[in-house]
Design a protein around this motif. Structure first.
Motif, PDB file in Angstrom:
ATOM      1  N   LEU A 182       0.827  -1.200   0.000  1.00 43.62           N
ATOM      2  CA  LEU A 182       0.000   0.000   0.000  1.00 43.62           C
ATOM      3  C   LEU A 182       0.860   1.248   0.000  1.00 43.62           C
ATOM      4  O   LEU A 182       0.564   2.227  -0.693  1.00 43.62           O
ATOM      5  CB  LEU A 182      -0.931   0.007   1.216  1.00 43.62           C
ATOM      6  CG  LEU A 182      -1.812   1.247   1.373  1.00 43.62           C
ATOM      7  CD1 LEU A 182      -2.718   1.441   0.162  1.00 43.62           C
ATOM      8  CD2 LEU A 182      -2.639   1.170   2.653  1.00 43.62           C
ATOM      9  N   GLU A 183       1.946   1.231   0.767  1.00 38.28           N
ATOM     10  CA  GLU A 183       2.814   2.403   0.835  1.00 38.28           C
ATOM     11  C   GLU A 183       3.386   2.738  -0.539  1.00 38.28           C
ATOM     12  O   GLU A 183       3.420   3.898  -0.959  1.00 38.28           O
ATOM     13  CB  GLU A 183       3.931   2.179   1.856  1.00 38.28           C
ATOM     14  CG  GLU A 183       3.480   2.238   3.316  1.00 38.28           C
ATOM     15  CD  GLU A 183       2.644   1.031   3.732  1.00 38.28           C
ATOM     16  OE1 GLU A 183       2.704  -0.017   3.044  1.00 38.28           O
ATOM     17  OE2 GLU A 183       1.920   1.135   4.740  1.00 38.28           O
ATOM     18  N   ARG A 184       3.870   1.724  -1.267  1.00 40.01           N
ATOM     19  CA  ARG A 184       4.398   1.982  -2.616  1.00 40.01           C
ATOM     20  C   ARG A 184       3.293   2.413  -3.568  1.00 40.01           C
ATOM     21  O   ARG A 184       3.498   3.253  -4.434  1.00 40.01           O
ATOM     22  CB  ARG A 184       5.095   0.726  -3.148  1.00 40.01           C
ATOM     23  CG  ARG A 184       6.468   0.476  -2.544  1.00 40.01           C
ATOM     24  CD  ARG A 184       7.170  -0.629  -3.298  1.00 40.01           C
ATOM     25  NE  ARG A 184       8.498  -0.882  -2.780  1.00 40.01           N
ATOM     26  CZ  ARG A 184       9.311  -1.806  -3.268  1.00 40.01           C
ATOM     27  NH1 ARG A 184       8.917  -2.559  -4.288  1.00 40.01           N
ATOM     28  NH2 ARG A 184      10.509  -1.994  -2.760  1.00 40.01           N
ATOM     29  N   TYR A 185       2.139   1.797  -3.417  1.00 40.25           N
ATOM     30  CA  TYR A 185       0.990   2.170  -4.245  1.00 40.25           C
ATOM     31  C   TYR A 185       0.695   3.660  -4.077  1.00 40.25           C
ATOM     32  O   TYR A 185       0.452   4.379  -5.058  1.00 40.25           O
ATOM     33  CB  TYR A 185      -0.203   1.320  -3.820  1.00 40.25           C
ATOM     34  CG  TYR A 185      -1.426   1.396  -4.695  1.00 40.25           C
ATOM     35  CD1 TYR A 185      -1.607   0.522  -5.759  1.00 40.25           C
ATOM     36  CD2 TYR A 185      -2.438   2.303  -4.431  1.00 40.25           C
ATOM     37  CE1 TYR A 185      -2.753   0.553  -6.541  1.00 40.25           C
ATOM     38  CE2 TYR A 185      -3.591   2.357  -5.201  1.00 40.25           C
ATOM     39  CZ  TYR A 185      -3.740   1.474  -6.259  1.00 40.25           C
ATOM     40  OH  TYR A 185      -4.877   1.519  -7.032  1.00 40.25           O
ATOM     41  N   LEU A 186       0.734   4.135  -2.841  1.00 38.85           N
ATOM     42  CA  LEU A 186       0.424   5.535  -2.575  1.00 38.85           C
ATOM     43  C   LEU A 186       1.504   6.487  -3.079  1.00 38.85           C
ATOM     44  O   LEU A 186       1.227   7.657  -3.358  1.00 38.85           O
ATOM     45  CB  LEU A 186       0.207   5.745  -1.075  1.00 38.85           C
ATOM     46  CG  LEU A 186      -1.005   5.022  -0.467  1.00 38.85           C
ATOM     47  CD1 LEU A 186      -1.053   5.227   1.042  1.00 38.85           C
ATOM     48  CD2 LEU A 186      -2.303   5.472  -1.107  1.00 38.85           C
ATOM     49  N   GLU A 187       2.743   5.978  -3.221  1.00 39.00           N
ATOM     50  CA  GLU A 187       3.835   6.835  -3.698  1.00 39.00           C
ATOM     51  C   GLU A 187       3.564   7.390  -5.092  1.00 39.00           C
ATOM     52  O   GLU A 187       3.999   8.493  -5.430  1.00 39.00           O
ATOM     53  CB  GLU A 187       5.148   6.046  -3.718  1.00 39.00           C
ATOM     54  CG  GLU A 187       5.767   5.816  -2.344  1.00 39.00           C
ATOM     55  CD  GLU A 187       7.007   4.943  -2.434  1.00 39.00           C
ATOM     56  OE1 GLU A 187       7.477   4.685  -3.570  1.00 39.00           O
ATOM     57  OE2 GLU A 187       7.488   4.502  -1.379  1.00 39.00           O
ATOM     58  N   THR A 188       2.854   6.627  -5.915  1.00 39.52           N
ATOM     59  CA  THR A 188       2.622   7.067  -7.294  1.00 39.52           C
ATOM     60  C   THR A 188       1.756   8.323  -7.368  1.00 39.52           C
ATOM     61  O   THR A 188       1.786   9.041  -8.363  1.00 39.52           O
ATOM     62  CB  THR A 188       1.947   5.942  -8.108  1.00 39.52           C
ATOM     63  OG1 THR A 188       0.691   5.621  -7.513  1.00 39.52           O
ATOM     64  CG2 THR A 188       2.805   4.689  -8.129  1.00 39.52           C
ATOM     65  N   PHE A 189       1.014   8.590  -6.315  1.00 38.24           N
ATOM     66  CA  PHE A 189       0.113   9.739  -6.321  1.00 38.24           C
ATOM     67  C   PHE A 189       0.859  11.068  -6.273  1.00 38.24           C
ATOM     68  O   PHE A 189       0.268  12.111  -6.540  1.00 38.24           O
ATOM     69  CB  PHE A 189      -0.871   9.652  -5.144  1.00 38.24           C
ATOM     70  CG  PHE A 189      -1.939   8.624  -5.324  1.00 38.24           C
ATOM     71  CD1 PHE A 189      -3.217   8.985  -5.710  1.00 38.24           C
ATOM     72  CD2 PHE A 189      -1.673   7.283  -5.118  1.00 38.24           C
ATOM     73  CE1 PHE A 189      -4.206   8.039  -5.870  1.00 38.24           C
ATOM     74  CE2 PHE A 189      -2.658   6.320  -5.277  1.00 38.24           C
ATOM     75  CZ  PHE A 189      -3.920   6.702  -5.656  1.00 38.24           C
ATOM     76  N   ARG A 190       2.124  11.036  -5.924  1.00 40.79           N
ATOM     77  CA  ARG A 190       2.852  12.310  -5.856  1.00 40.79           C
ATOM     78  C   ARG A 190       2.875  12.999  -7.205  1.00 40.79           C
ATOM     79  O   ARG A 190       2.919  14.235  -7.279  1.00 40.79           O
ATOM     80  CB  ARG A 190       4.284  12.090  -5.346  1.00 40.79           C
ATOM     81  CG  ARG A 190       5.228  11.386  -6.300  1.00 40.79           C
ATOM     82  CD  ARG A 190       6.598  11.168  -5.643  1.00 40.79           C
ATOM     83  NE  ARG A 190       7.582  10.619  -6.556  1.00 40.79           N
ATOM     84  CZ  ARG A 190       7.749   9.331  -6.797  1.00 40.79           C
ATOM     85  NH1 ARG A 190       6.960   8.444  -6.186  1.00 40.79           N
ATOM     86  NH2 ARG A 190       8.676   8.916  -7.638  1.00 40.79           N
ATOM     87  N   HIS A 191       2.821  12.235  -8.293  1.00 38.84           N
ATOM     88  CA  HIS A 191       2.849  12.830  -9.627  1.00 38.84           C
ATOM     89  C   HIS A 191       1.484  13.390 -10.026  1.00 38.84           C
ATOM     90  O   HIS A 191       1.407  14.484 -10.597  1.00 38.84           O
ATOM     91  CB  HIS A 191       3.312  11.794 -10.654  1.00 38.84           C
ATOM     92  CG  HIS A 191       4.690  11.275 -10.396  1.00 38.84           C
ATOM     93  ND1 HIS A 191       5.800  12.094 -10.403  1.00 38.84           N
ATOM     94  CD2 HIS A 191       5.133  10.018 -10.105  1.00 38.84           C
ATOM     95  CE1 HIS A 191       6.879  11.359 -10.140  1.00 38.84           C
ATOM     96  NE2 HIS A 191       6.495  10.114  -9.948  1.00 38.84           N
ATOM     97  N   THR A 192       0.425  12.644  -9.766  1.00 40.28           N
ATOM     98  CA  THR A 192      -0.894  13.163 -10.146  1.00 40.28           C
ATOM     99  C   THR A 192      -1.265  14.366  -9.276  1.00 40.28           C
ATOM    100  O   THR A 192      -1.791  15.364  -9.778  1.00 40.28           O
ATOM    101  CB  THR A 192      -1.968  12.068 -10.025  1.00 40.28           C
ATOM    102  OG1 THR A 192      -1.961  11.514  -8.707  1.00 40.28           O
ATOM    103  CG2 THR A 192      -1.709  10.955 -11.036  1.00 40.28           C
TER     104      THR A 192
END
Length: 371
Positions: free
Chosen positions: A72-82
């Motif tokens: 989940l933590e890595r999944y949430l990391e991708t949101f920094r771009h959006t």
């Protein structure tokens, strides 16, 4: 066991079905091309790629930094771009408009889109300006499509602004916002940290859902239900930890699972996302199959359409393929969702009786026979 009706819906038929979506993150669903264009317009240089296909593949693929990492933590990391490219009113409005257009094209007739206003203040927007931009974007995108789009305002559970966001949600009630939510990494951030926000919503006769039981276990669900009085549970996957299934397939529910089922607490399940974050090992072993058979108030959702490369149609098509579901099952999930929406009762009933039931009746009567 499933409740099939002798017909296997095709993906195209499912796309035409009048569907209901309760758990979809605005910053988890932008079009890759839009992310690139907004990054260029606002000078954001942190994207992994400026090629549409490559960027989409980065969000969706199994790379170390992508969303499909089992964490989940890595999944949430991708949101920094959006999130980085959604810092102006125009950008927020555009992403919301395109969200509504995409959902309408997917046959969604009612959607609650959630986002965290506190993540969009880097360029000086006020919280009210942020909400206004999103509400306006959804309104324009849904106009004339048959989609009824509403907003849930999310507070980040690791921050301390939940009461402020709860007040914002009530301030915008009846202007497009229908509820409140908390989200973010569960471990170490229990929902009881935000009890004052939930109590404020309750005193104002509002609605709220809580992300619980996704990456953390039964204590998170128990707190959300018994301390915070959640109207719905975001994911709720780990409720299965309170259910024992013997070798003959007989299920015995523990006290918390019994309570959740008995009181019809809606579960906002997102099967593909749950696999990508490690909340479930696979679609085939996802608790949704067992919970549906046990008649929990289960709903089917997308969570993050970009990161998980899904639509509501594809989620249902995957469940049809995996569990052998038919029209009766998809209709059951859909009516569950509409019953659980944060719309007033009469509006929910209208959509069920005038849109959802007639739409499913027509599709079931003309669908491809099961082979």
């Amino acid at each position: 066991m499933t409740t099939t009706d002798g017909r296997r819906p095709t993906a195209e038929e499912i796309r035409r079905a009048p569907k209901v979506l309760l758990h979809d993150h605005l910053d988890g669903g932008p079009r890759p091309a839009t992310v690139i264009e907004l990054a260029d317009a606002y000078g954001y240089t942190g994207l992994p790629s400026t090629d549409v296909d490559k960027l989409g593949g980065w969000f969706r693929g199994p790379s170390r930094a992508s969303s499909h990492s089992g964490s989940l933590e890595r999944y949430l990391e991708t949101f920094r771009h959006t999130v980085a490219v959604m810092q102006t009113a125009d950008a927020l409005s555009r992403v919301a408009r395109e969200c509504a257009e995409d959902l309408a094209a997917d046959g969604v007739v009612y959607a609650e889109i959630r986002f965290a206003p506190e993540l969009h203040i880097e360029r000086g927007l006020s919280l009210d300006e942020i909400v206004e931009a999103v509400v306006d974007g959804l309104r324009v995108g849904a106009g004339g499509t048959g989609l009824h789009a509403r907003v849930l305002l999310t507070a980040m559970r690791h921050q301390a602004r939940s009461l402020e966001i709860a007040e914002l949600a009530i301030r915008w009630r009846d202007r497009g916002v229908v509820g409140f939510d908390i989200a973010g990494a569960e471990a170490g951030n229990p929902p009881t940290r935000h009890l004052d926000a939930f109590q404020y919503i309750q005193r104002a006769n509002g609605h709220y859902t809580i992300h619980a039981g996704e990456a953390f276990g039964l204590p998170s669900i128990w707190e959300a239900v018994q301390w915070c009085n959640a109207d719905r549970l975001g994911h709720g996957v780990r409720i299965v930890d309170d259910i024992a299934v013997d070798p003959d397939g007989k299920a015995t529910l523990g006290p918390l699972a019994n309570y959740v089922r008995d009181t019809r607490v809606p579960l906002e399940m997102c099967p593909s996302s749950n696999v990508h974050t490690g909340a479930a090992a696979s679609i085939a072993t996802h608790p949704i199959g067992l919970l549906r058979d046990l008649s929990f108030r289960v709903t089917v959702n997308t969570d993050n359409r970009l990161m998980s490369d899904v639509s509501l149609t594809s989620e249902f098509a995957t469940l049809v393929e995996t569990f052998g579901y038919g029209w009766a099952d998809i209709r059951w999930f859909t009516i569950n969702a509409m019953k659980s929406a944060f719309l007033p009762f009469d509006q929910r009933l209208d959509l069920i009786n005038k849109v959802i039931k007639p739409g499913f009746d027509a599709l079931a009567a003309n669908s491809t026979p099961r082979t």
